[in-house]
Design a protein around this motif. Structure first.
Motif, PDB file in Angstrom:
ATOM      1  N   ASN A 214       0.857  -1.182   0.000  1.00 48.96           N
ATOM      2  CA  ASN A 214       0.000   0.000   0.000  1.00 48.96           C
ATOM      3  C   ASN A 214       0.898   1.239   0.000  1.00 48.96           C
ATOM      4  N   VAL A 215       0.847   2.080   1.012  1.00 46.13           N
ATOM      5  CA  VAL A 215       1.709   3.269   1.069  1.00 46.13           C
ATOM      6  C   VAL A 215       2.845   3.089   2.070  1.00 46.13           C
ATOM      7  N   TYR A 216       3.024   1.869   2.554  1.00 47.04           N
ATOM      8  CA  TYR A 216       4.040   1.591   3.566  1.00 47.04           C
ATOM      9  C   TYR A 216       5.254   0.919   2.936  1.00 47.04           C
ATOM     10  N   LYS A 217       6.423   1.369   3.334  1.00 46.67           N
ATOM     11  CA  LYS A 217       7.665   0.750   2.899  1.00 46.67           C
ATOM     12  C   LYS A 217       8.169  -0.158   4.020  1.00 46.67           C
ATOM     13  N   ILE A 218       8.153  -1.457   3.773  1.00 42.51           N
ATOM     14  CA  ILE A 218       8.535  -2.447   4.780  1.00 42.51           C
ATOM     15  C   ILE A 218      10.009  -2.810   4.578  1.00 42.51           C
ATOM     16  N   SER A 219      10.791  -2.698   5.617  1.00 35.65           N
ATOM     17  CA  SER A 219      12.220  -3.008   5.519  1.00 35.65           C
ATOM     18  C   SER A 219      12.437  -4.519   5.467  1.00 35.65           C
ATOM     19  N   GLY A 220      13.554  -4.917   4.895  1.00 36.44           N
ATOM     20  CA  GLY A 220      13.921  -6.322   4.879  1.00 36.44           C
ATOM     21  C   GLY A 220      14.321  -6.792   6.265  1.00 36.44           C
ATOM     22  N   ARG A 221      14.210  -8.087   6.493  1.00 35.60           N
ATOM     23  CA  ARG A 221      14.622  -8.644   7.786  1.00 35.60           C
ATOM     24  C   ARG A 221      14.985 -10.109   7.607  1.00 35.60           C
ATOM     25  N   ILE A 222      15.734 -10.641   8.574  1.00 33.69           N
ATOM     26  CA  ILE A 222      16.137 -12.043   8.560  1.00 33.69           C
ATOM     27  C   ILE A 222      16.150 -12.538  10.003  1.00 33.69           C
ATOM     28  N   ASN A 223      15.840 -13.813  10.183  1.00 33.61           N
ATOM     29  CA  ASN A 223      15.699 -14.355  11.529  1.00 33.61           C
ATOM     30  C   ASN A 223      16.232 -15.781  11.563  1.00 33.61           C
ATOM     31  N   LEU A 224      16.882 -16.148  12.664  1.00 33.50           N
ATOM     32  CA  LEU A 224      17.422 -17.491  12.847  1.00 33.50           C
ATOM     33  C   LEU A 224      16.922 -18.071  14.163  1.00 33.50           C
ATOM     34  N   ASP A 225      16.347 -19.300  14.099  1.00 35.51           N
ATOM     35  CA  ASP A 225      15.951 -20.060  15.284  1.00 35.51           C
ATOM     36  C   ASP A 225      16.733 -21.373  15.301  1.00 35.51           C
ATOM     37  N   LEU A 226      17.121 -21.830  16.495  1.00 35.91           N
ATOM     38  CA  LEU A 226      17.875 -23.071  16.649  1.00 35.91           C
ATOM     39  C   LEU A 226      17.217 -23.947  17.705  1.00 35.91           C
ATOM     40  N   GLY A 227      17.324 -25.279  17.531  1.00 31.03           N
ATOM     41  CA  GLY A 227      16.741 -26.190  18.502  1.00 31.03           C
ATOM     42  C   GLY A 227      17.526 -27.479  18.599  1.00 31.03           C
ATOM     43  N   LEU A 228      17.504 -28.104  19.783  1.00 25.77           N
ATOM     44  CA  LEU A 228      18.184 -29.369  20.034  1.00 25.77           C
ATOM     45  C   LEU A 228      17.216 -30.287  20.771  1.00 25.77           C
ATOM     46  N   ASN A 229      17.115 -31.562  20.329  1.00 26.42           N
ATOM     47  CA  ASN A 229      16.171 -32.503  20.895  1.00 26.42           C
ATOM     48  C   ASN A 229      16.893 -33.757  21.381  1.00 26.42           C
ATOM     49  N   TYR A 230      16.496 -34.237  22.576  1.00 30.05           N
ATOM     50  CA  TYR A 230      17.044 -35.479  23.117  1.00 30.05           C
ATOM     51  C   TYR A 230      15.887 -36.400  23.484  1.00 30.05           C
ATOM     52  N   ASN A 231      15.866 -37.596  22.882  1.00 35.21           N
ATOM     53  CA  ASN A 231      14.864 -38.600  23.194  1.00 35.21           C
ATOM     54  C   ASN A 231      15.448 -39.602  24.188  1.00 35.21           C
ATOM     55  N   PHE A 232      14.798 -39.760  25.333  1.00 36.03           N
ATOM     56  CA  PHE A 232      15.282 -40.699  26.330  1.00 36.03           C
ATOM     57  C   PHE A 232      15.095 -42.139  25.843  1.00 36.03           C
ATOM     58  N   LYS A 233      15.864 -43.045  26.408  1.00 43.22           N
ATOM     59  CA  LYS A 233      15.855 -44.424  25.939  1.00 43.22           C
ATOM     60  C   LYS A 233      14.520 -45.118  26.173  1.00 43.22           C
ATOM     61  N   ASP A 234      13.724 -44.616  27.116  1.00 39.42           N
ATOM     62  CA  ASP A 234      12.423 -45.247  27.355  1.00 39.42           C
ATOM     63  C   ASP A 234      11.427 -44.949  26.239  1.00 39.42           C
ATOM     64  N   GLN A 235      11.804 -44.079  25.303  1.00 43.91           N
ATOM     65  CA  GLN A 235      10.980 -43.692  24.157  1.00 43.91           C
ATOM     66  C   GLN A 235       9.655 -43.052  24.583  1.00 43.91           C
ATOM     67  N   LYS A 236       9.543 -42.695  25.838  1.00 50.80           N
ATOM     68  CA  LYS A 236       8.333 -42.048  26.322  1.00 50.80           C
ATOM     69  C   LYS A 236       8.538 -40.568  26.610  1.00 50.80           C
TER      70      LYS A 236
END
Length: 805
Positions: A716-738
């Motif tokens: 429309n009449v708005y000038k939107i600036s560029g942007r960039i974003n980074l998300d990180l994640g780490l997952n550990y599944n226990f041996k009981d699989q629960k």
């Protein structure tokens, strides 16, 4: 940007060449037996990529234990089989070329004891294309753990949000959001509040589509985002518990409990989630108002601290009353309480470096949002050929109340008050009641499928805004600001759809008729705007299967976006003393012609080229008063907007441990018509990108990374600036699989900011906003009860029911 475009084109060429090289597909056949060499019927068969353990296709064995997987691409695979009462079976790895392959007979051993968990070693792709929808699978995502629904939804292909958390699709507003196929009837701030208060642990997947069938509501100029909630069909009792703690500028936490009990033909289910969040928003707003050659500059610096407490619960029963009939009753509740403390200082003068006065505004708000809904669904299978009749009834009630206290002081830069302190307060209760009923009929008809149905919805919104100011030691009504506005809308709809196949072609065409009656009644002003209109919304879909690995689909649909009741309310919603939103009772619905061409390659890569042509486009317009220095926002019908886009969804695998899904959207958006008293002819090209990565480090450890952003563009009449974003994640599944433990960091570099500029005619402003996105989250998940997988035959007629329930 040039390098990005070259890279995208090169990737498309590479994938197309690879596809041509692999255009000869082959069938895979085999048989499953038990230890006594007797056939195992209704066993689930999975075609797995041996290099990546990714699930490619599935099949079921027949009564003789035979199965066939049609038209699989060349590659290296193995077959995995599971069936209730048996241990898992697996074939050796094999290479599939251009000829059919017969898998050696797979023998299943009887399970000596109840199987705690039957696990398919591969997993469905994070993003997949199915029935014209791009589906983001988030059920086991590390980055979704401990998050809210809005954070998950905006990661879906082609989805983004603006500075006010309004959802956009392919860069455009006008998105319909449904939950399990049911319309939420919420937009803007209400929808954002609801999604923020919904625990992502309840979400199975997010479906995105820019096409529409006659069965679907015509509402939604751009497309539909459907949130699919988890549903457990495991026999017996089971459940899960999730606890998450996070910290941004302040502490946040949530927990949820899901319970499920299934016995024979009865399923009972329930869930409860609690959220306690505290967020801080930083806002810098600079605007200039010119008057007779002189300028007044407002340099506002604000900070908003919000604390939110939310209770979300759902329970119900699904009962199979006969072989042909299944009934579902469920209730959903959401109770949200939010308090906000907004402190701002506006430095006012002839220029940025010269200050004549300082206006300080302190506002304290308390908002309560309560949503209750009940649903009854009954599906009756008329025959074994696929004919069925489905009845659905929904009742929803929204009760919202927002109380705000305002304190204003105007100071001399050198100290001292220029005028006495001003105190104001507002109370804005909003009551919304929604009733929806629909009847759908499906019947095989002349080598095709006929679908027809009726729908009726009734929506009433009652908004009674009170506004007072403190004068002479007592509170009195602020003349011109209190407002009572009631909006009612009834939509009666009917549709017919027919789909068929002939050779390599598929076709589906239909039409939907909607008759709308609306009444916007300003009781305070004793004025009303009534409308009633009949519209027809045709849709068509033509597909051509060059081969199972090359599928083309051409689609067209006419759509509508009706204005939100708040856009129609002619009164003002004050943000601060000099800034407000003002409704426009004369804003009209907008109509969109949507065209798209979709190409699916190798059943994995998806390319969509589309154009949306919108007439009477509803857009945000501005106004300002040079004498009082007030600025406001309203809604107007712009003459026309045209948006063209190319969306590319490209999954890719590097070795055995690294898989990724890349979504690129190139968009050209053009606005043309009168706005804010001037004529606008503005357009721009920009790119939105989202790259999700999964790393399988071991059987127990995995990691995720998500990179997303956009180049600068004009909306429309708005000038939107560029942007960039980074998300990180780490997952550990226990041996009981629960149980599992997930650690995630959002907005690692604190770069996910909203920067917006306006330089259009007399309007000049700059907005710099940061919403406390940088967060560290730790989430623990525990599954309990009977986790044994219940695998059973399921025909295609159940797919729609799963979406609708």
């Amino acid at each position: 940007m040039g390098r990005v475009i070259v890279l995208i084109v090169a990737t498309m060429v590479m994938l197309f060449n690879q596809a041509l090289a692999k255009s000869q597909d082959a069938d895979i056949k085999g048989r499953v037996v038990n230890q006594d060499n007797q056939p195992v019927a209704s066993a689930s068969v999975y075609l797995m990529s041996s290099s990546s353990n990714v699930l490619i296709k599935t099949a079921l064995t027949d009564q003789d234990g035979n199965y066939i997987i049609l038209k699989a691409p060349k590659g290296n695979y193995y077959i995995q089989v599971s069936s209730v009462g048996f241990a898992n079976g697996k074939s050796a790895n094999f290479d599939l070329g251009e000829s059919a392959y017969n898998v050696p007979e797979i023998k299943l051993a009887a399970a000596n004891q109840a199987i705690e968990t039957v696990t398919v070693r591969g997993q469905a792709p994070m993003v997949q294309n199915k029935d014209g929808k791009l589906i983001l699978n988030v059920e086991n995502s590390t980055l979704a753990a401990g998050n809210n629904a809005l954070e998950v939804v905006k990661r879906a292909p082609g989805v983004s949000v603006d500075k006010d958390d309004n959802l956009q699709l392919m860069g455009q507003q006008g998105v319909t959001v449904t939950i399990d196929g049911r319309q939420t009837f919420m937009t803007g701030e209400q929808l954002a509040t609801f999604l923020k208060s919904t625990d992502a642990a309840q979400i199975k997947s997010v479906e995105v589509t820019t096409t529409r069938q006659a069965k679907d509501d015509a509402e939604g100029a751009v497309g539909t985002i459907n949130i699919v909630l988890k549903k457990n069909n495991t026999e017996g009792f089971n459940g899960s518990f999730v606890a998450s703690a996070a910290h941004g500028n302040h502490f946040r936490g949530n927990s949820s409990l899901n319970l499920n009990y299934k016995k024979n033909n009865t399923t009972l289910f329930g869930s409860y989630a609690y959220t306690d969040n505290k967020r801080e928003t930083e806002l810098n707003l600079e605007r200039t108002i010119a008057n007779n050659g002189k300028s007044t500059v407002f340099d506002q610096q604000a900070g908003l601290i919000e604390r939110e407490k939310n209770h979300n619960y759902r329970f119900g029963i699904e009962q199979k009353t006969s072989e042909k009939n299944t009934m579902l009753v469920q209730f959903t509740g959401n109770n949200n309480e939010e308090d906000g403390d907004n402190l701002s200082a506006s430095y006012i003068g002839p220029s940025l470096n010269v200050t004549d006065s300082i206006m300080r505004a302190n506002s304290y708000s308390l908002a309560k949002f309560n949503r209750y809904s009940a649903n009854f669904n009954n599906e009756y299978k008329i025959d074994t050929m696929g004919s069925k009749l489905t009845f659905d009834f929904d009742w929803s009630m929204f009760r919202t109340k927002s109380d705000v206290d305002y304190f204003y002081t105007t100071e001399n830069p050198t100290g001292g008050l220029l005028r006495p302190e001003e105190r104001e307060r507002s109370s804005m209760p909003v009551d919304i009641d929604i009733y929806v009923s629909k009847l759908d009929y499906v019947k095989p008809f002349k080598k095709g499928k006929l679908e027809a149905g009726l729908k009726y919805s009734n929506v009433k919104s009652d908004n009674d805004l009170g506004f007072e100011r403190f004068v002479g030691g007592q509170w009195e009504d602020y003349e011109g600001r209190p407002n009572h506005f009631v909006y009612t809308e009834q939509v009666s709809a009917g549709y017919v759809d027919y789909s068929t196949e002939f050779g390599k072609w598929t076709a589906k065409a239909g039409v939907r008729a909607e008759y709308t009656i609306s009444d916007g009644h300003s009781i305070t002003k004793d004025s009303r705007v009534k409308r009633d209109y009949l519209d027809f919304f045709p849709s068509a879909n033509l597909g051509y299967n060059i081969s199972p690995n090359h599928i083309l689909t051409l689609s067209y649909a006419r759509k509508i976006s009706r204005p939100n009741y708040r856009f129609l309310n002619p009164f003002r919603y004050y943000i601060d003393k000099l800034t407000f939103q003002e409704g426009n009772p004369y804003v009209n619905p907008q109509y969109t012609h949507g065209f798209s061409l979709n190409y699916t390659l190798m059943q994995m890569f998806n390319f969509t080229l589309g154009t949306d042509i919108t007439n009477d486009a509803m857009v945000e317009s501005m106004g300002q008063n040079k004498e009082t220095n007030e600025t406001w926002i309203t809604r107007d019908n712009l003459a026309k907007s045209v948006t063209s886009y190319l969306n590319m969804n490209i999954p890719y695998r590097v070795g055995k441990f690294w898989s990724m899904n890349n979504n690129f959207t190139g968009i050209y958006m053009h606005f043309k018509g009168p706005i804010a008293g001037y004529y606008a002819d503005l357009g721009s090209f920009f790119i939105q990108a989202n790259s999700m990565h999964t790393f399988k480090l071991s059987n127990q450890f995995s990691a995720e990374a998500n990179i997303n952003g956009n180049t600068p563009f004009i909306y429309n009449v708005y000038k939107i600036s560029g942007r960039i974003n980074l998300d990180l994640g780490l997952n550990y599944n226990f041996k009981d699989q629960k149980s599992s433990l997930k650690l995630a960091v959002s907005d690692v570099f604190r770069s996910n900011r909203n920067n917006v500029d306006t330089d259009f005619e007399e309007f000049n402003s700059k907005i710099r906003q940061y919403n406390d996105n940088q967060t560290v989250r730790l989430t623990y998940t525990y599954k309990f009860g009977n986790l044994k997988q219940q695998i059973r035959r399921r025909d295609s007629s159940n797919e729609e029911k799963e979406r609708a329930n």
